[in-house]
Design a protein around this motif. Structure first.
Motif, PDB file in Angstrom:
ATOM      1  N   VAL A   1     -35.598  32.296 -35.602  1.00  0.00           N
ATOM      2  CA  VAL A   1     -36.063  31.959 -36.955  1.00  0.00           C
ATOM      3  C   VAL A   1     -36.794  33.144 -37.579  1.00  0.00           C
ATOM      4  CG1 VAL A   1     -37.755  30.556 -38.216  1.00  0.00           C
ATOM      5  CG2 VAL A   1     -36.125  29.466 -36.674  1.00  0.00           C
ATOM      6  N   CYS A   2     -37.607  33.822 -36.791  1.00  0.00           N
ATOM      7  CA  CYS A   2     -38.293  35.020 -37.296  1.00  0.00           C
ATOM      8  C   CYS A   2     -37.277  36.060 -37.765  1.00  0.00           C
ATOM      9  CB  CYS A   2     -39.190  35.618 -36.211  1.00  0.00           C
ATOM     10  SG  CYS A   2     -40.648  34.641 -35.813  1.00  0.00           S
ATOM     11  N   ASP A   3     -36.246  36.290 -36.961  1.00  0.00           N
ATOM     12  CA  ASP A   3     -35.214  37.265 -37.332  1.00  0.00           C
ATOM     13  C   ASP A   3     -34.416  36.786 -38.541  1.00  0.00           C
ATOM     14  OD1 ASP A   3     -35.674  39.296 -35.483  1.00  0.00           O
ATOM     15  OD2 ASP A   3     -34.497  38.308 -33.927  1.00  0.00           O
ATOM     16  N   GLY A   4     -33.993  35.517 -38.504  1.00  0.00           N
ATOM     17  CA  GLY A   4     -33.137  35.002 -39.563  1.00  0.00           C
ATOM     18  C   GLY A   4     -33.806  34.982 -40.917  1.00  0.00           C
ATOM     19  N   PHE A   5     -34.989  34.399 -40.971  1.00  0.00           N
ATOM     20  CA  PHE A   5     -35.680  34.280 -42.256  1.00  0.00           C
ATOM     21  C   PHE A   5     -36.377  35.572 -42.648  1.00  0.00           C
ATOM     22  CE2 PHE A   5     -35.040  29.929 -41.003  1.00  0.00           C
ATOM     23  CZ  PHE A   5     -34.820  29.267 -42.203  1.00  0.00           C
ATOM     24  N   GLY A   6     -36.620  36.423 -41.655  1.00  0.00           N
ATOM     25  CA  GLY A   6     -37.209  37.724 -41.976  1.00  0.00           C
ATOM     26  C   GLY A   6     -36.193  38.715 -42.500  1.00  0.00           C
ATOM     27  N   GLY A   7     -34.958  38.629 -42.008  1.00  0.00           N
ATOM     28  CA  GLY A   7     -33.946  39.609 -42.382  1.00  0.00           C
ATOM     29  C   GLY A   7     -32.860  39.103 -43.307  1.00  0.00           C
TER      30      GLY A   7
ATOM     31  N   GLU B   1     -26.204  31.886 -45.885  1.00  0.00           N
ATOM     32  CA  GLU B   1     -25.154  32.369 -44.991  1.00  0.00           C
ATOM     33  C   GLU B   1     -25.672  33.479 -44.080  1.00  0.00           C
ATOM     34  OE1 GLU B   1     -24.833  31.909 -48.254  1.00  0.00           O
ATOM     35  OE2 GLU B   1     -23.640  30.063 -48.132  1.00  0.00           O
ATOM     36  N   LYS B   2     -26.432  34.404 -44.670  1.00  0.00           N
ATOM     37  CA  LYS B   2     -26.946  35.538 -43.897  1.00  0.00           C
ATOM     38  C   LYS B   2     -27.973  35.070 -42.876  1.00  0.00           C
ATOM     39  CE  LYS B   2     -27.348  39.937 -42.954  1.00  0.00           C
ATOM     40  NZ  LYS B   2     -26.243  40.672 -42.283  1.00  0.00           N
ATOM     41  N   ILE B   3     -28.841  34.163 -43.281  1.00  0.00           N
ATOM     42  CA  ILE B   3     -29.863  33.649 -42.362  1.00  0.00           C
ATOM     43  C   ILE B   3     -29.210  32.966 -41.166  1.00  0.00           C
ATOM     44  CG2 ILE B   3     -31.692  31.927 -42.112  1.00  0.00           C
ATOM     45  CD1 ILE B   3     -32.452  32.516 -45.039  1.00  0.00           C
ATOM     46  N   LEU B   4     -28.200  32.138 -41.424  1.00  0.00           N
ATOM     47  CA  LEU B   4     -27.533  31.418 -40.347  1.00  0.00           C
ATOM     48  C   LEU B   4     -26.780  32.364 -39.418  1.00  0.00           C
ATOM     49  CD1 LEU B   4     -26.182  28.286 -42.275  1.00  0.00           C
ATOM     50  CD2 LEU B   4     -28.159  28.415 -40.748  1.00  0.00           C
ATOM     51  N   ILE B   5     -26.192  33.396 -39.977  1.00  0.00           N
ATOM     52  CA  ILE B   5     -25.478  34.387 -39.152  1.00  0.00           C
ATOM     53  C   ILE B   5     -26.453  35.111 -38.232  1.00  0.00           C
ATOM     54  CG2 ILE B   5     -24.253  36.591 -39.220  1.00  0.00           C
ATOM     55  CD1 ILE B   5     -22.836  35.584 -41.754  1.00  0.00           C
ATOM     56  N   ILE B   6     -27.581  35.537 -38.796  1.00  0.00           N
ATOM     57  CA  ILE B   6     -28.577  36.259 -37.999  1.00  0.00           C
ATOM     58  C   ILE B   6     -29.133  35.371 -36.893  1.00  0.00           C
ATOM     59  CG2 ILE B   6     -30.850  37.357 -38.034  1.00  0.00           C
ATOM     60  CD1 ILE B   6     -30.243  38.308 -40.874  1.00  0.00           C
ATOM     61  N   MET B   7     -29.426  34.111 -37.214  1.00  0.00           N
ATOM     62  CA  MET B   7     -29.986  33.210 -36.211  1.00  0.00           C
ATOM     63  C   MET B   7     -29.009  32.927 -35.084  1.00  0.00           C
ATOM     64  SD  MET B   7     -32.511  30.404 -37.941  1.00  0.00           S
ATOM     65  CE  MET B   7     -31.326  29.618 -39.013  1.00  0.00           C
ATOM     66  N   LYS B   8     -27.720  32.996 -35.373  1.00  0.00           N
ATOM     67  CA  LYS B   8     -26.724  32.718 -34.341  1.00  0.00           C
ATOM     68  C   LYS B   8     -26.500  33.923 -33.423  1.00  0.00           C
ATOM     69  CE  LYS B   8     -22.663  29.919 -33.767  1.00  0.00           C
ATOM     70  NZ  LYS B   8     -23.490  28.938 -33.048  1.00  0.00           N
ATOM     71  N   ASP B   9     -26.913  35.095 -33.880  1.00  0.00           N
ATOM     72  CA  ASP B   9     -26.778  36.316 -33.068  1.00  0.00           C
ATOM     73  C   ASP B   9     -27.715  36.219 -31.869  1.00  0.00           C
ATOM     74  OD1 ASP B   9     -26.546  38.839 -32.004  1.00  0.00           O
ATOM     75  OD2 ASP B   9     -26.753  39.879 -33.915  1.00  0.00           O
ATOM     76  N   SER B  10     -27.196  36.448 -30.674  1.00  0.00           N
ATOM     77  CA  SER B  10     -28.006  36.323 -29.453  1.00  0.00           C
ATOM     78  C   SER B  10     -29.000  37.462 -29.277  1.00  0.00           C
ATOM     79  CB  SER B  10     -27.093  36.257 -28.224  1.00  0.00           C
ATOM     80  OG  SER B  10     -26.282  37.422 -28.142  1.00  0.00           O
ATOM     81  N   ALA B  11     -28.779  38.571 -29.972  1.00  0.00           N
ATOM     82  CA  ALA B  11     -29.685  39.719 -29.851  1.00  0.00           C
ATOM     83  C   ALA B  11     -30.980  39.450 -30.617  1.00  0.00           C
ATOM     84  CB  ALA B  11     -29.016  40.979 -30.395  1.00  0.00           C
ATOM     85  N   ILE B  12     -32.083  39.963 -30.090  1.00  0.00           N
ATOM     86  CA  ILE B  12     -33.371  39.791 -30.747  1.00  0.00           C
ATOM     87  C   ILE B  12     -33.677  41.029 -31.588  1.00  0.00           C
ATOM     88  CG2 ILE B  12     -34.703  40.753 -28.824  1.00  0.00           C
ATOM     89  CD1 ILE B  12     -36.895  38.711 -29.494  1.00  0.00           C
ATOM     90  N   GLY B  13     -34.197  40.814 -32.794  1.00  0.00           N
ATOM     91  CA  GLY B  13     -34.531  41.908 -33.690  1.00  0.00           C
ATOM     92  C   GLY B  13     -36.026  42.160 -33.731  1.00  0.00           C
TER      93      GLY B  13
END
Length: 265
Positions: free
Chosen positions: A88-94, A99-111
């Motif tokens: 959530v930190c990565d998704g809503f932060g980046g 669509e972009k938030i959901l894509i980032i949150m689904k990525d297994s890598a941590i940002g």
């Protein structure tokens, strides 16, 4: 009773790494019903975490024992909720669109946002738990029971705050790729009643020693309200990661509330 045990073990298997009977699987119908036992899982995780704290506190300092309690808690759940918080930190932060938030949150890598968030989260947990326990020990002779109830109530209430979102909001993803999708379907009064029953009992027991602890419900559910509204605004609902993040944030808010109440109310 046999069916309820199956539902309970489904919940236990889904939310923790604790071994379960071999006939238990991730059947969508049982997963949907398993939400009623999510706060009860908090009793189990909190008890295991407390036991680790107690055993290590017999030989080491309170601060070190708290660290081991946090480690055991993460191992018990497989960092299930912490991973959601980081996503959530990565998704809503980046991300700046749904669509972009959901894509980032689904990525297994941590940002960067996720890494920073996790570090700050555990620093807060460590400091708040350590200070609360030291205050309990200094002020009364039944501190160990209060510490036990602190662990249990924190894990149960924060899980209630998280799971209650599925009763009031819609699942955000349109596809069925998320492993949390089955818990987002229709719920009966049994799921709602079970969640609130198991979520509130430990806090009521904790408040026996200091009734003002009941006031902790207010900041916890205020946090839950604003988190749910934030998720709704950006992604039109919630995901499993959002529930994990809510559980973690509400757990920290609860520790902070209990410490504040003990000191000032």
């Amino acid at each position: 009773m046999k069916k309820e045990l199956h539902i309970f073990f489904t919940s236990l298997m889904f939310y923790t790494r604790i071994p379960c009977p071999k006939n238990i699987d991730h059947h969508p119908d049982y997963l949907n019903k398993a939400t009623r036992y999510f706060p009860l899982i908090g009793w189990i995780v909190g008890s295991i975490s407390f036991l680790a704290f107690y055993l290590f506190s017999l030989f080491l300092s309170t601060e070190i024992a708290v660290i081991f309690a946090l480690v055991i808690s993460v191992l018990t759940t497989g960092a299930f909720h912490e991973d959601g918080f980081a996503d959530v930190c990565d998704g809503f932060g980046g991300g700046w669109t749904k669509e972009k938030i959901l894509i980032i949150m689904k990525d297994s890598a941590i940002g960067a946002y996720g890494a920073i968030g996790i570090v700050l989260l555990f620093l807060l947990k460590f400091k708040l738990l350590s200070e609360s326990i030291l205050i309990f020990k200094a002020d009364n002779s039944i501190a160990i029971l209060q510490v036990f109830l602190l662990f249990i109530s924190a894990h149960a209430l924060s899980r209630l705050a998280a799971i209650s979102i599925i009763f009031t909001h819609e699942y955000s993803r349109d596809d069925a790729t998320s492993k949390s999708k089955p818990i987002a379907k229709n719920h009966t009064w049994k799921e709602i009643f079970g969640s609130f029953l198991f979520g509130l009992i430990p806090l009521f027991a904790f408040s026996y020693f200091h009734y003002q602890f009941l006031f902790a419900l207010v900041p916890v559910f205020i946090s839950r309200f604003f988190l749910a509204r934030y998720f709704q605004k950006w992604i039109d609902g919630y995901t499993g990661d959002c529930l994990g993040a809510t559980q973690q944030v509400c757990e920290v808010v609860y520790y902070l509330s209990i410490l504040f109440i003990w000191k000032f109310i």
